[in-house]
Scaffold this active site. Sequence first.
Site, mmCIF file in Angstrom:
data_model
loop_
_atom_site.group_PDB
_atom_site.id
_atom_site.type_symbol
_atom_site.label_atom_id
_atom_site.label_comp_id
_atom_site.label_asym_id
_atom_site.label_seq_id
_atom_site.Cartn_x
_atom_site.Cartn_y
_atom_site.Cartn_z
ATOM 1 N N GLU A 215 -4.862 -7.728 -7.027
ATOM 2 C CA GLU A 215 -5.599 -6.477 -6.773
ATOM 3 C C GLU A 215 -6.557 -6.620 -5.589
ATOM 4 O O GLU A 215 -6.745 -5.669 -4.825
ATOM 5 C CB GLU A 215 -6.347 -6.018 -8.028
ATOM 6 C CG GLU A 215 -5.456 -5.696 -9.232
ATOM 7 C CD GLU A 215 -4.391 -4.647 -8.968
ATOM 8 O OE1 GLU A 215 -4.553 -3.826 -8.048
ATOM 9 O OE2 GLU A 215 -3.368 -4.662 -9.688
ATOM 10 N N HIS A 218 -4.665 -5.886 -2.574
ATOM 11 C CA HIS A 218 -4.656 -4.443 -2.261
ATOM 12 C C HIS A 218 -5.984 -4.017 -1.637
ATOM 13 O O HIS A 218 -6.011 -3.255 -0.662
ATOM 14 C CB HIS A 218 -4.471 -3.620 -3.545
ATOM 15 C CG HIS A 218 -3.096 -3.623 -4.122
ATOM 16 N ND1 HIS A 218 -1.966 -3.385 -3.390
ATOM 17 C CD2 HIS A 218 -2.676 -3.795 -5.413
ATOM 18 C CE1 HIS A 218 -0.893 -3.410 -4.199
ATOM 19 N NE2 HIS A 218 -1.306 -3.673 -5.423
ATOM 20 N N THR A 248 7.352 -11.374 4.784
ATOM 21 C CA THR A 248 7.707 -11.215 3.368
ATOM 22 C C THR A 248 9.079 -10.566 3.325
ATOM 23 O O THR A 248 9.274 -9.503 3.922
ATOM 24 C CB THR A 248 6.707 -10.307 2.635
ATOM 25 O OG1 THR A 248 6.607 -9.078 3.341
ATOM 26 C CG2 THR A 248 5.339 -10.962 2.537
ATOM 27 N N ASP A 281 1.858 -15.000 -13.803
ATOM 28 C CA ASP A 281 0.805 -15.687 -13.042
ATOM 29 C C ASP A 281 1.256 -17.063 -12.566
ATOM 30 O O ASP A 281 0.973 -17.471 -11.437
ATOM 31 C CB ASP A 281 -0.453 -15.839 -13.907
ATOM 32 C CG ASP A 281 -1.288 -14.569 -13.922
ATOM 33 O OD1 ASP A 281 -0.795 -13.519 -13.477
ATOM 34 O OD2 ASP A 281 -2.448 -14.637 -14.390
HETATM 35 ZN ZN LIG Z 1 -0.332 -3.929 -7.220
#
Ligand SMILES: [Zn+2]
Length: 308
Positions: A215, A218, A248, A281
């Site tokens: 996050e 982002h 990527t 994770d």
């Molecule tokens: Zn996301």
Amino acid sequence: MLPAHALVSSVLALFSSEVFSLHADRCVAPEPAPALRVASFTPSDCSLAQTVPGPLWQPTTVRRIPVVVHLISDTACANGNISDALVHSQITVLNEDFRALTGTPGAAGVDSKLEFFLATEDPAGNPTTGIQRYCNTTWYQDQGSYWNTLAWDPTRYLNLYTNSAGGSRGYVPFLPADPSGAVGQPQDRVVINWLAFGRVGPVVPYHQGRTVTHEVGHYLGLFHTYYAGCGIATAPDCYTTGDRICDTAPNVTSHKGCPVGLTSCGGEPVPVQNYMELTDDACMTGFTAEQVQRMRCTLASYRSTLAQ
Ligand SMILES: [Zn+2]
């Protein structure tokens, strides 16, 4: 753009780790609608429409970002009332991942030279632990505009909230290049489901703190690696299609678990180990060099007063 809480239902009143597991694959950061991608935006090397990597955005200097963590539990101060130690563990994970520290799970990534620390001074200049606690079930359910009450100056602090995150794993409400002008306003925040926070967090496989790494990616301008489909894998078009990043590999959808050998978009290997995927994770190991450049550009272009 759809507010994240429009996506969720009253099931949150019965929130539990079981409910969490139903929604755990979701990051509900609302990436911009296609029309917005080419609409008005502040031109920059890291706009919604494109990435322009270059020497200016290389991670040559260490920049340190102050964080205030707002821990929101229910009114009984029970669900969501996580420990200071878990908060400290999460800051440690962020630094391991963003610095690609040797000997840590994020060592395989590229060092962004971005660091994070709990704020030591509040907006009034008083000493602080950088951890704020509230017991409010409405806010815990990610309802009500709590950020208008709680936010510390978003131009100076990364405001990170933990609550039920509307049943998602987490989200940011917009990308910083969003032309809405919301960056730096009270709603400018990172929201994390407390069940996916810290190391070791309570819910496997999202117990290693990578939801926050994702996050904050982002928050610093990164798209999902699977954003906008395959795009064109070769330069220069890969800077204006897909996730606006060329290093990527493009792919069309998010993934769970840690799939091996997946390809997408005409044989491209799916970047399941990238922090901007949604895999477990333990599967994620890094940002790429161009993601780092896009984040450094975003910090300079849209969050110029944030880092120290
Ligand atoms: Zn996301």
